[in-house]
Every structure is written in C-alpha cells, then in structure tokens.
Design a protein around this motif. Sequence first.
Motif, short mmCIF file in Angstrom:
data_model
loop_
_atom_site.label_atom_id
_atom_site.label_comp_id
_atom_site.label_asym_id
_atom_site.label_seq_id
_atom_site.Cartn_x
_atom_site.Cartn_y
_atom_site.Cartn_z
N TYR A 1 -11.48 33.57 -12.90
CA TYR A 1 -10.86 32.36 -12.35
C TYR A 1 -10.39 31.51 -13.52
CZ TYR A 1 -13.26 33.49 -7.94
OH TYR A 1 -13.73 34.11 -6.81
N VAL A 2 -9.18 30.98 -13.41
CA VAL A 2 -8.68 30.06 -14.43
C VAL A 2 -8.60 28.67 -13.81
CG1 VAL A 2 -6.78 29.47 -15.95
CG2 VAL A 2 -7.33 31.86 -15.53
N ILE A 3 -9.25 27.71 -14.47
CA ILE A 3 -9.24 26.32 -14.01
C ILE A 3 -8.53 25.47 -15.07
CG2 ILE A 3 -10.65 24.31 -13.38
CD1 ILE A 3 -12.87 26.31 -12.61
N VAL A 4 -7.49 24.77 -14.65
CA VAL A 4 -6.78 23.83 -15.53
C VAL A 4 -6.86 22.45 -14.89
CG1 VAL A 4 -4.61 23.24 -16.67
CG2 VAL A 4 -5.21 25.66 -16.29
N PHE A 5 -7.25 21.44 -15.66
CA PHE A 5 -7.44 20.11 -15.09
C PHE A 5 -7.02 19.03 -16.09
CE2 PHE A 5 -11.34 21.04 -17.31
CZ PHE A 5 -11.74 19.83 -17.86
N ASN A 6 -6.82 17.82 -15.55
CA ASN A 6 -6.47 16.69 -16.41
C ASN A 6 -7.09 15.42 -15.85
OD1 ASN A 6 -5.32 15.32 -18.55
ND2 ASN A 6 -3.29 16.20 -18.22
N ASP A 7 -7.49 14.54 -16.73
CA ASP A 7 -8.03 13.22 -16.37
C ASP A 7 -6.86 12.32 -15.99
OD1 ASP A 7 -9.12 10.71 -16.24
OD2 ASP A 7 -10.15 10.81 -18.16
N ILE A 8 -6.87 11.79 -14.76
CA ILE A 8 -5.76 10.94 -14.30
C ILE A 8 -6.20 9.48 -14.18
CG2 ILE A 8 -4.48 12.79 -13.18
CD1 ILE A 8 -5.70 11.91 -10.51
N SER A 9 -7.22 9.08 -14.93
CA SER A 9 -7.71 7.69 -14.87
C SER A 9 -6.61 6.70 -15.21
CB SER A 9 -8.88 7.50 -15.84
OG SER A 9 -9.95 8.33 -15.51
N SER A 10 -5.82 7.02 -16.25
CA SER A 10 -4.80 6.06 -16.68
C SER A 10 -3.75 5.85 -15.60
CB SER A 10 -4.14 6.54 -17.98
OG SER A 10 -3.48 7.78 -17.78
N VAL A 11 -3.41 6.92 -14.87
CA VAL A 11 -2.44 6.78 -13.78
C VAL A 11 -2.98 5.85 -12.70
CG1 VAL A 11 -1.10 8.01 -12.02
CG2 VAL A 11 -1.54 9.08 -14.24
N LYS A 12 -4.23 6.08 -12.32
CA LYS A 12 -4.84 5.27 -11.26
C LYS A 12 -4.99 3.81 -11.70
CE LYS A 12 -5.75 8.59 -8.27
NZ LYS A 12 -5.15 8.62 -6.92
N GLU A 13 -5.48 3.61 -12.93
CA GLU A 13 -5.70 2.24 -13.41
C GLU A 13 -4.39 1.48 -13.55
OE1 GLU A 13 -7.81 2.81 -17.01
OE2 GLU A 13 -9.66 3.49 -16.02
N THR A 14 -3.37 2.15 -14.09
CA THR A 14 -2.08 1.48 -14.27
C THR A 14 -1.47 1.11 -12.93
OG1 THR A 14 -1.70 2.69 -16.30
CG2 THR A 14 0.22 1.71 -15.26
N GLU A 15 -1.57 2.03 -11.97
CA GLU A 15 -1.01 1.74 -10.65
C GLU A 15 -1.73 0.57 -9.99
OE1 GLU A 15 1.97 2.13 -8.31
OE2 GLU A 15 1.67 3.65 -9.84
N GLN A 16 -3.05 0.54 -10.19
CA GLN A 16 -3.82 -0.56 -9.62
C GLN A 16 -3.45 -1.89 -10.26
OE1 GLN A 16 -8.05 0.02 -9.74
NE2 GLN A 16 -8.50 -1.94 -8.79
N ARG A 17 -3.25 -1.87 -11.59
CA ARG A 17 -2.87 -3.11 -12.28
C ARG A 17 -1.49 -3.57 -11.83
NH1 ARG A 17 -5.16 -0.63 -16.84
NH2 ARG A 17 -3.10 -0.15 -17.70
N ALA B 1 0.83 -1.20 0.00
CA ALA B 1 0.00 0.00 0.00
C ALA B 1 0.87 1.25 0.00
CB ALA B 1 -0.93 0.00 1.21
N VAL B 2 1.96 1.22 0.77
CA VAL B 2 2.87 2.37 0.81
C VAL B 2 3.44 2.63 -0.58
CG1 VAL B 2 5.06 3.22 1.70
CG2 VAL B 2 3.47 2.06 3.22
N ARG B 3 3.97 1.58 -1.21
CA ARG B 3 4.61 1.75 -2.52
C ARG B 3 3.60 2.26 -3.55
NH1 ARG B 3 6.90 -3.52 -1.11
NH2 ARG B 3 9.04 -3.26 -0.41
N ALA B 4 2.40 1.69 -3.54
CA ALA B 4 1.40 2.09 -4.53
C ALA B 4 1.00 3.55 -4.35
CB ALA B 4 0.17 1.18 -4.42
N ARG B 5 0.73 3.94 -3.11
CA ARG B 5 0.29 5.32 -2.86
C ARG B 5 1.40 6.32 -3.18
NH1 ARG B 5 -3.11 2.36 0.19
NH2 ARG B 5 -5.15 3.25 0.67
N VAL B 6 2.61 6.00 -2.75
CA VAL B 6 3.73 6.92 -3.02
C VAL B 6 3.95 7.06 -4.52
CG1 VAL B 6 6.24 7.15 -2.86
CG2 VAL B 6 4.90 6.60 -0.82
N ARG B 7 3.94 5.95 -5.23
CA ARG B 7 4.18 5.99 -6.68
C ARG B 7 3.11 6.81 -7.39
NH1 ARG B 7 7.82 2.62 -8.99
NH2 ARG B 7 7.74 2.28 -11.24
N THR B 8 1.85 6.63 -6.99
CA THR B 8 0.77 7.39 -7.60
C THR B 8 0.93 8.88 -7.37
OG1 THR B 8 -0.79 5.55 -7.41
CG2 THR B 8 -1.73 7.74 -7.57
N HIS B 9 1.19 9.26 -6.12
CA HIS B 9 1.23 10.69 -5.81
C HIS B 9 2.50 11.36 -6.33
CE1 HIS B 9 -2.53 10.78 -3.70
NE2 HIS B 9 -2.17 9.72 -2.98
#
Length: 731
Positions: free
Chosen positions: A276-292, A131-139
């Motif tokens: 207000y300026v809002i900049v965003f990105n979809d991080i689904s691939s990061v989460k899914e890859t880390e989970q896999r 869990a530590v490795r996964a969370r650290v790698r994601t963030h």
Amino acid sequence: MSDPYFELPRENGPDVFRPSGSPKILVVDDEPTNVRVLTDALSQDYDLIVASSAPEAMDILEQGDKPHLILLDVMMPGTDGLQMCRNLKARRDLQHIPIIFITALSDSKSEEKGFAAGAVDYIHKPIRLPAVRARVRTHISLSGMLDHITALNQALKEQLEQLNGSNLPNSNLFERVFMATSEGIILLDASDTIIAVNAAFSRITGYSEKDVLNDSYAHLSKDIDTPMSLDSIRTHLTEHDYWSGELHSRRKSGELYPELRTISTIRSPDSEITHYVIVFNDISSVKETEQRLEELKWRDPVTGLSNRALFLNQLGTVLKFCNRGKVSTAVLVIDINNFRYINDTYGFKCGDQVIREFAKRLSNAIFADDSIARLSGDEFSIVLAPKQWTIDDAYRVVLALYDRIQNSLAEPIPNEYSPDLRLEVTVGAALYPTESSNSPSSALQHAETAHRSAKAANRPIAIFEDSMSDQIRHQLKIESELNRALEQDQLVLFAQPQFSPDRVLCALEILIHWDHPERGLLGPGEFIPHAENSRQIVKIERWVLRKTLEKMSALHCINPTIQCAVNISIKHFAEDDFVEAVERALTNSGFPAELLILELTESVSADNLDKVVEKMKAIRSLGCSFSLDDFGTGYSSLSRLRRLPISEVKIDRSFVLLAPDEPMAANIVEMVVRIGETMGVRVVAEGVETQAHADFLASRHPQIYLQGYFFGVPQPIDVFLEAPDINVVPE
C-alpha cells in the motif's frame, strides 16, 4: 507544490489566496431559490454549471465536463443526493471530485449517512453565504492539492509495480521519489506493516523512521479521526484499489492536525496485494488561512459578532422567509448614549472593553435563534427570528426585548480604567413584512430612521412609521442643498443690535440666513434644525465664526468697543478641536478676543460638567466670554449652572413677550434678573417687540440689556459697517 486554482500561503509570505484560474462547480438542486442564492454567492469567482436533478447532472458529467467541486442537494425527487453521491464514488473517473451536501437536516445521523456516502462537507439551510464561500474556497484549494498528491501516488504505484513483486523498493526509488518530495509518504506491505517512510513523514508527524519502521500501520493510525471508519476505507481499497479523503491525524506530540491523504493498493501480476502506498499532506495552513479570511471579512474584530455585511445577508434570508411563510420579524438598531464621552475621557481601550461587555449583555438579552451584529462604533443591530406573529404581536415582542436589554444594563459595567459605568441606550425598530420595500438595506435603513427619530425626540425607543421615510428624505434633501450652499456662498450673515441699559449700541448678535436659489431668503429656523441633526452644523458655525470675525474686524476700526455674539450649538462645542478652532479664527481675523461672546444654551451642562467647565475656561483664557441663551427654558439645576464660567444670561423671549400682561411671566423675568444679579453676570432681555415691552422693562428692570424688534430688526451685517454712528435709540 502548487495548486492549479489558488496559490496557497508560502513560508514567510502573506496568508492570502490569489485566484489564478476559474474553477468549475456543478450545482445540483431542484429548488430555484437555492440555485439563485448559490449563483449570486459564487458566480463572480467560479464557473458554475447548474442541474436540477441527478440524471441531468450525470448527463453533464458523462459529456466530459468534469467540475472541481459538486454542490449537491440531499432531498431531490427521483435519485436523491445520497444515492447520486454513492454512484459518483463508485466510479474511478469521478470519485475524486469533492461533494458538499446541501440540506435542511442537521442531526448527526443524517450527517453520518452523508459522510459515509462520500461527502466532504455540509452546507445547512437556510443558506448562509459566508459559510458557502468559505467551504467552497477551502475544498477547491484542497481539490488542487489532492490532484497533486494523487498524481504522486500514481507515480509511486507505477514504479513499485515495475519491481515485479519485489518486497522492497530499490535505492533509486527512495532517492528520486521518497526523498525529493515535500509530501509525507508511507509504504506498507500486504500485512499493513510499515516498511518505509520518507523525511517529510517525520517532519509532518514528529515520528522518526526508527519510531515506526516494522510497526503496524493500525497502531500508527489508532487516533485518526475521519468521517469514514478505517474498516470502511479498507473495504473501499479492496474494491477500488484507491482511496482519498480528508481526516485528522495526531502528531507524536499529541497535537491533532488536518490532513489530506491518498492510499493506493499495489498488486502483483496475479492480482495479489503486495503493498500500500500512502501519500499525505498537512493542510493546517489552508484551514487556518481560510478561517482568518472568514473572520476578517464577516466578523467584527472587537466583539466577534457579525459585521454589517454578514448581518445584511442574514437579514435578507429572514425577510425572504417572512415573505414566503407569512410570518413577521423586527429589525432593531441600538446604540449607547454618550459613548463618545467614554472614549474621550477614559481612552479607546476602555471603550473597547465597554463595547465587548455591552455586546455580551445584548447577546444574553436576545433568544438563541435571533441574530445580532455590530454595525459600527457603538451601534448594534438585531433581527428577530421570524415567528407566526401579527404586526401587533411583533410590536409587543420588541418592547419586551427592550425591557430585557434595559434589565441587562441594570448592573454597572466594571472596567479597569475608570469607575464602574452605567449605560443607557436608544433603540429604533422596524417591523416586517410591510407594504413598503422589504430589501435588507431598506429594512435596516428604516430601523436606523426610527433610531434617529428617537434621538431627536430624546426618547429611549421609537418604532418606524412609513411617514418617517418622507421626513428623512426631506432631511437628506436639505443636507445636500446646505452642502451646496456652503460651496456656492449662499449663506448670508445678519446681525441684530443689542443695547445697554442707557440704550447705547453695545453688541451685535450674529444670525445666519440662507439665500436659497429657489425659495428665496430663509431664516435660521428653516434650516438650522436640519443642520443640527447632522455634523453640518459644525461646518456652518465655523464658517459663521470665521466670516463674522472678518466683518467685525472692519467694524472694530470704526467702533472699537462694540461686541459680537455668535451662537454655538452643543454638537459644535463638543468637538475635540473647538478651542483650537476659536483661537485660529481670532488669530486670522485680528479681532480682539475680549469682544467675542459665545452663546450656549443650558443643555451644555447636561453632560460631563467637569469637562465642559474645563473647555469653557480654556476659551475664557483666550479673552472670550460666554452667554447662556434662552435662560429659563432648560432643565438644568442651578447648582450645575453656577459652575459655568459665564458672563451673561439672556431671558428667553417667550417670557419677555408675555411679561407686560401675565403676572407669571413677569415673575419669571424678575426671577432670572435676580439670579443674574446673584451670579454677578449681565442680564439681557430678548424679544422686546413693542413699546409696552420696553416700558415694562424700563420701569421694573432698568439695569438689564435690551434686544428685540423694537430696537432693531436683524439686518445684513454690512448695514452696520455702512452706518456705524447710528448707535443710540431714542427714549
């Protein structure tokens, strides 16, 4: 967009992370054990800085050593983790650093406090390394992404500020920034009305420009899920003119997706909010890859349970707790008896189905705080959650768990490939703590040793005893020396003559001796049992078969009627390629198959009789015959034995030795002779050691074949090649 520390999955590319630098992590924790566990887990991939208190950590940060992530213990003397987090988020130069809290508290209120203070995630104690490795790698990955969109947001803000309070950006701004970036961009006016979006916004969210233009941002963001409330974000923006974080947003289709978002406040020269300026990105691939990656690295793909690596980590945590807390636990290793038969008979799909159902039943038999893993094949392991038990209590708990496992298997396992299957298991257990080594690997090894002991003794369960470690060390030593014996040609073929009822040499039983370089000539009883505990028996018996047929081919030229008998273990006979191995040895040697006798014991009929008979018939079709060795000592029923295509039974020597003096033994000999006559097979008496034995058999059973020291002791097989004409013994 590129991450300065990890290359994210690219379109049509592999879903892997590739290190391209050494991200820096600040660990703030006053407990040395936690620090040691975290450094062991992370030091290979990251540069670690360690502080034991909040003031020490702030001193490090003030010196300009900015980390890419902070692991922060919540409970510390003096300034606690919550307050330190608030202090960091209040500073513009430090607020962008993601903070993961380390805590033993798991209630929702405690987590809400942490997220409100600005944390991005939690690691709960006891610390689980995966869990530590996964969370650290994601963030860490998200941190690199955040740096990029923060820089983009800042560039947009600066360009908007140069418009001198104009309500709309000019066309250059849209062309150069809005349309040229892959990140989603939303531009709001001071009243939160959406006045511009870019193409990436529509691609990510599914909303067109027409859908949202001149609409309220509050309406668009009503379904946003974030640890901080939207009101808290607005308050933060009012005070700091900037906010960033991770949240879950909803596409037009209704699908939720993880998102990394930054918001900047644009002010006029007189400090009034204009945009207000809002900049965003979809991080689904990061989460899914880390989970896999997490699943592949730490989970068994068939059952979803922990694999061996994760289990050893869990076991290590439990054993440390036992050592510190004066509590006890137990480690168990469990496997399915004769599981190979299921795979061989019904196929691997059926085997996987059985494994999944077995894993489910094991999981239901244990308690919620126990841990279970699939180690390999049909082998599983369980570690009990430590409790205030004595070792005797732990022993009783293990037996109770064994009973629950047995009860869970009372119902047969249904499957689509075969009739319902009833499973039986063998269990080995080790109790902890002990005076011997308490490392995870040794604890698991002790449980596996007990498991092997249970198998060898044909018992359903065994508990590890320290004396077993000496036995297993001796076993491993013998196995190692036997490997060397095969490589260095230390094994020697011996043969014992067998005579017909008229006392003419008719066959040789092949025996193996070991010319040990230190212990001298060893008989088969001193090493064959050790070989049978491993797959070495297969290698040894194939060597015996090959060498025997080479020697017998030479003897056949001199004595064309003499047969040879070779002992075959049940483990060797069960090999998938056994028939092919026999056929290959016969072909290579040129020895007539009809002169080869393969000796098996009664236990061959214990498992899957149909398959055993089928294999024996395949061997018989080559021309070979079968002998049933040690007849009368097994537990197989005659109804099963009569189905075996055998040509000979051998009366066990223990009955022959006692027959002249003990009526019971004499009756057993007579019974075996009659069974042989009824089955229409040849009967051989082993253990004819003295004149009394020979006279008894000659007077009572003159039709049987004879073998024993009275007629000839085992000798090197070459002796029979040198004196082939000495084949009759005197009356």
